[in-house]
Design a protein around this motif. Structure first.
Motif, short mmCIF file in Angstrom:
data_model
loop_
_atom_site.label_atom_id
_atom_site.label_comp_id
_atom_site.label_asym_id
_atom_site.label_seq_id
_atom_site.Cartn_x
_atom_site.Cartn_y
_atom_site.Cartn_z
N ALA A 522 -89.29 -50.44 -28.17
CA ALA A 522 -90.21 -49.33 -28.78
C ALA A 522 -91.22 -48.83 -27.53
N ALA A 523 -91.55 -49.63 -26.92
CA ALA A 523 -92.72 -49.37 -25.85
C ALA A 523 -91.82 -48.82 -24.61
N ASN A 524 -90.68 -49.41 -24.26
CA ASN A 524 -89.77 -49.09 -23.25
C ASN A 524 -88.58 -48.65 -23.58
N PRO A 525 -88.34 -47.60 -24.32
CA PRO A 525 -86.95 -47.22 -24.59
C PRO A 525 -86.12 -46.75 -23.51
N ASP A 526 -86.59 -46.53 -22.30
CA ASP A 526 -85.86 -46.17 -21.18
C ASP A 526 -85.32 -47.41 -20.50
N LYS A 527 -85.64 -48.65 -20.92
CA LYS A 527 -85.17 -49.79 -20.29
C LYS A 527 -84.19 -50.56 -21.19
N ILE A 528 -83.77 -49.96 -22.07
CA ILE A 528 -82.58 -50.60 -22.94
C ILE A 528 -81.49 -51.27 -22.15
N ALA A 529 -80.92 -50.46 -21.01
CA ALA A 529 -79.74 -50.53 -20.40
C ALA A 529 -80.27 -51.91 -19.59
N SER A 530 -81.41 -51.95 -18.88
CA SER A 530 -81.69 -53.03 -18.08
C SER A 530 -81.88 -54.32 -18.92
N TYR A 531 -82.35 -54.09 -20.31
CA TYR A 531 -82.72 -55.24 -21.11
C TYR A 531 -81.37 -55.87 -21.70
N ILE A 532 -80.25 -55.05 -21.74
CA ILE A 532 -78.88 -55.41 -21.96
C ILE A 532 -78.34 -56.29 -20.90
N ASN A 533 -78.59 -55.88 -19.74
CA ASN A 533 -78.04 -56.45 -18.55
C ASN A 533 -78.82 -57.91 -18.53
N TYR A 534 -80.18 -57.88 -18.78
CA TYR A 534 -81.06 -59.02 -18.49
C TYR A 534 -80.36 -60.05 -19.65
N ILE A 535 -80.27 -59.64 -20.80
CA ILE A 535 -79.90 -60.73 -21.98
C ILE A 535 -78.40 -61.26 -21.40
N ASP A 536 -77.88 -60.25 -20.85
CA ASP A 536 -76.32 -60.99 -20.39
C ASP A 536 -76.47 -62.08 -19.14
N ILE A 537 -77.43 -61.94 -18.27
CA ILE A 537 -77.64 -62.90 -17.57
C ILE A 537 -78.36 -64.15 -17.93
N VAL A 538 -79.34 -64.12 -18.67
CA VAL A 538 -79.86 -65.25 -19.38
C VAL A 538 -78.90 -66.09 -20.16
N THR A 539 -78.16 -65.21 -21.00
CA THR A 539 -76.92 -65.76 -21.73
C THR A 539 -76.35 -66.66 -20.90
N GLU A 540 -75.55 -66.22 -19.96
CA GLU A 540 -74.88 -66.84 -19.07
C GLU A 540 -75.52 -68.12 -18.47
N ARG A 541 -76.87 -68.00 -18.27
CA ARG A 541 -77.77 -69.39 -17.49
C ARG A 541 -78.06 -70.25 -18.72
N ALA A 542 -77.97 -69.65 -20.16
CA ALA A 542 -77.99 -70.68 -21.15
C ALA A 542 -76.80 -71.47 -21.54
N ILE A 543 -75.76 -70.51 -21.31
CA ILE A 543 -74.44 -71.66 -21.39
C ILE A 543 -74.03 -72.27 -20.46
N ASP A 544 -74.56 -71.93 -19.19
CA ASP A 544 -74.52 -73.06 -18.16
C ASP A 544 -75.25 -74.15 -18.17
N GLY A 545 -76.52 -74.04 -19.07
CA GLY A 545 -77.38 -75.18 -19.44
C GLY A 545 -76.37 -75.98 -20.57
#
Length: 618
Positions: A522-545
């Motif tokens: 809501a505060a950063n609508p222009d960063k949604i694509a970057s947020y998606i990329n971020y979630i993908d990266i941390v999900t992979e890190r969690a899977i590695d965990g």
């Protein structure tokens, strides 16, 4: 012979009975206890070994209990991490939904906020007997000596008799979601190397460090702060072609004349706007450039556009006429003008009403264009003006220095590794690398820090000097390091020059650069694509965990099975040393009982002879 002083038979029978009684006591002890060796007096060596091994087996039993405790902690963390991965998948799906035009991002953010709280709640609840591997409190989570959770795995006695308790370690940096001092899987990674002292570009809007679409090497560009590109040929824009008017060469004697000067070397190229004046030390003599006098008449116009009748009405037509006379001399004319507006910005503007003249760099080492002695008879100049421009020199750059730390990297004793390639003037690139140990050895430190421009210059010298001996590297200010080729070895300007750091790689990247709990579409609508990329990266890190936890659980199961077998084996070994053979012991006991009966009868017989002697004295 019978003696009145000694009853030899009775004495012999009594001694036999005593020996039999002792044997019976031992045999009865073995039968009743099941042990061949009950005390040290039975067999000191075997008794000592068996006593020690009983003690060790009790310790091994405690190890089995500890392994069960470790398995419970690992299972708890695995369950929590599995639940978090599911939520991250749902989180990403809602981010993708928010990309759809018309979706109310504020409402979606409310759902995301609930998911954020759920993730945090799971991490806090995934605790077993006070041990929480998903929500940690580690002063430096990147230090393997501090971030390990140890579980007792074995009790060991070596050949010398020394004992030790072995442990298997799980490094919590692989599974911790939130750490009190940062560095959890869903937190910012504090080891971000940012611009690496200026050798790679970086945008503060990036959420993932090390993404090669966002982190790039830097390229020299006219000794300005580096941007993508290299040196460029001298080019300048002409005045606007007169809008709504024309150039009429039909009048007798109508002409435009000027001198074109190309590729001369300037003794003071630093006077060009945008450069830093670093080439004022170019040694003379200076090439005066190539000069050619140009005259444009109706004949030149007719040669290009026979149908115009000698009247030019657009800048495109005029550029074509100029090209017909300048191209063979080493210059090129364009009917449009691309420039950044405002200067220094990334806003590239295309102006179709203006023209540019650039050098083809066919003369000498310079990159220069100048129009001199401009005049016209019976016609305007069509936007031509007396002007000069220096080309940019790409074999040099000023990098904007920022201090950085080459951090520790778990059990890698040399720390984080940085690698890059470097090239000058289109020559084959050379590969270079350094790590924390390299930096510490170079500067006599233990922190991995590169703190000043002078240290950055020293680091680059140590890496580049062997392959690029003509490279000059100097600290120019508290925020700038200058790299350039020695002007005595290289005088070239223009599009043939370049200097670049490329293929910059950092061993720990990509790394997250934001906190999961700070995501707000809501505060950063222009960063949604970057947020998606971020979630993908941390999900992979969690899977590695989870993979790490799964491997740890498997090791616990294997060690538990081994420990159980080991206790059984030790019991058997002790039994072989001190257990009685019950068949043998019971048979011996029966034999001794029979012998005892015979001994009693022998004693009775011996005592009967004494009675006969007593009868002689009655």
């Amino acid at each position: 012979m019978t003696s009145i002083h000694n009853n030899a038979g009775a004495i012999s029978a009594l001694q036999t009975l005593r020996s039999i009684g002792s044997g019976m006591a031992a045999a009865q002890g073995q039968v009743s206890s099941g042990l061949r060796i009950q005390t040290a007096s039975d067999n000191a060596a075997y008794w000592s070994i068996s006593t020690t091994m009983r003690s060790d087996n009790a310790a091994v039993s405690a190890v089995a209990d500890a392994l069960g405790f470790a398995a419970a902690k690992a299972d708890t963390a695995y369950t929590g991490l599995d639940a978090v991965i599911d939520i991250l998948g749902e989180f990403k799906a809602k981010l993708v939904l928010a990309k759809e035009p018309g979706v109310d991002k504020a409402k979606v953010q409310k759902e995301l906020a609930e998911l954020q709280q759920q993730v945090q709640g799971i991490s806090q609840a995934a605790s077993f007997s006070g041990a929480n591997w998903l929500n940690t409190d580690i002063s430096n989570i990147y230090d393997f000596d501090r971030n390990k959770a140890s579980s007792v795995s074995a009790f060991v006695r070596d050949a010398s008799g020394a004992v030790a308790v072995r442990a298997m370690d799980l490094h919590l940096s692989a599974v911790s979601l939130f750490n009190s001092t940062g560095g959890g899987l869903l937190q910012t990674d504090a080891r971000d190397l940012d611009t690496l002292g200026g050798i790679r570009g970086f945008s503060s809007s990036n959420l993932i460090g090390g993404d090669l679409t966002q982190y790039d090497g830097v390229y020299g560009s006219g000794w300005m702060y580096p941007k993508a590109g290299a040196g460029g040929a001298a080019i300048f824009g002409l005045n606007d072609f007169p809008d709504g008017s024309s150039l009429d060469f039909t009048a007798p004697g109508a002409q435009i004349s000027f001198d074109i000067i190309l590729d001369k070397e300037a003794s003071n190229p630093g006077s060009q706007a945008g450069t830093s004046g670093e080439l004022q030390d170019l040694p003379g003599p200076y090439y005066a450039g190539y000069t050619k006098s140009i005259t444009i008449t109706k004949a030149q116009v007719d040669a290009v556009y026979p149908g115009l009748g000698g009247v030019i009405t657009t800048n495109t037509q005029f550029a074509a006429v100029l090209n017909s006379v300048l191209n063979t001399e080493g210059a090129s004319v364009s009917a449009s003008y691309n420039h950044y507006d405002p200067p220094g910005s990334n806003n590239l503007v295309h102006d179709p009403k203006r023209m540019t003249i650039s050098t083809l760099q066919n003369h000498g080492n310079g990159s220069y264009v100048e129009i001199a002695n401009l005049s016209s008879v019976g016609v305007g100049t069509g936007g031509l003006k007396e002007s000069s421009a220096f080309g940019s020199r790409g074999s040099g750059m000023a990098i904007a220095f920022k201090e950085f730390i080459v951090h520790e990297d778990g059990d890698n004793l040399d720390g984080v590794e940085v690698s890059f390639s470097f090239s000058i003037n289109g020559q084959p690139a050379t590969s270079h690398s350094f790590d924390r140990t390299y930096v510490n050895n170079l500067f006599g430190k233990d922190s991995g820090k590169v703190e000043t421009p002078e240290e950055m210059a020293t680091l680059l010298h140590s890496l580049l000097d062997a392959q690029w001996p003509n490279l000059i590297i100097e600290a120019k200010s508290p925020t700038e390091v200058m790299l350039k080729l020695d002007p005595a070895a290289d005088r070239k300007w223009g599009s043939g020059t370049s200097m670049s750091f490329d293929n910059v790689r950092v061993s720990i990247e990509p790394i997250p650069k934001i906190q999961f709990m700070d995501i707000d579409i809501a505060a950063n609508p222009d960063k949604i694509a970057s947020y998606i990329n971020y979630i993908d990266i941390v999900t992979e890190r969690a899977i590695d965990g989870m993979t790490t936890l799964g491997a740890f659980q498997k090791r616990i199961d294997m060690q538990s099975a081994f420990t159980s077998k080991l206790m059984t084996t030790i019991d058997k070994g002790i039994g072989r040393l001190i257990d009685a053979d019950m068949n043998e012991a019971s048979t011996r006991l029966k034999a001794l009982q029979t012998q005892e009966q015979l001994g009693i009868q022998s004693l009775q017989i011996a005592n009967a002879n004494s009675e006969n002697i007593m009868a002689l004295f009655r």
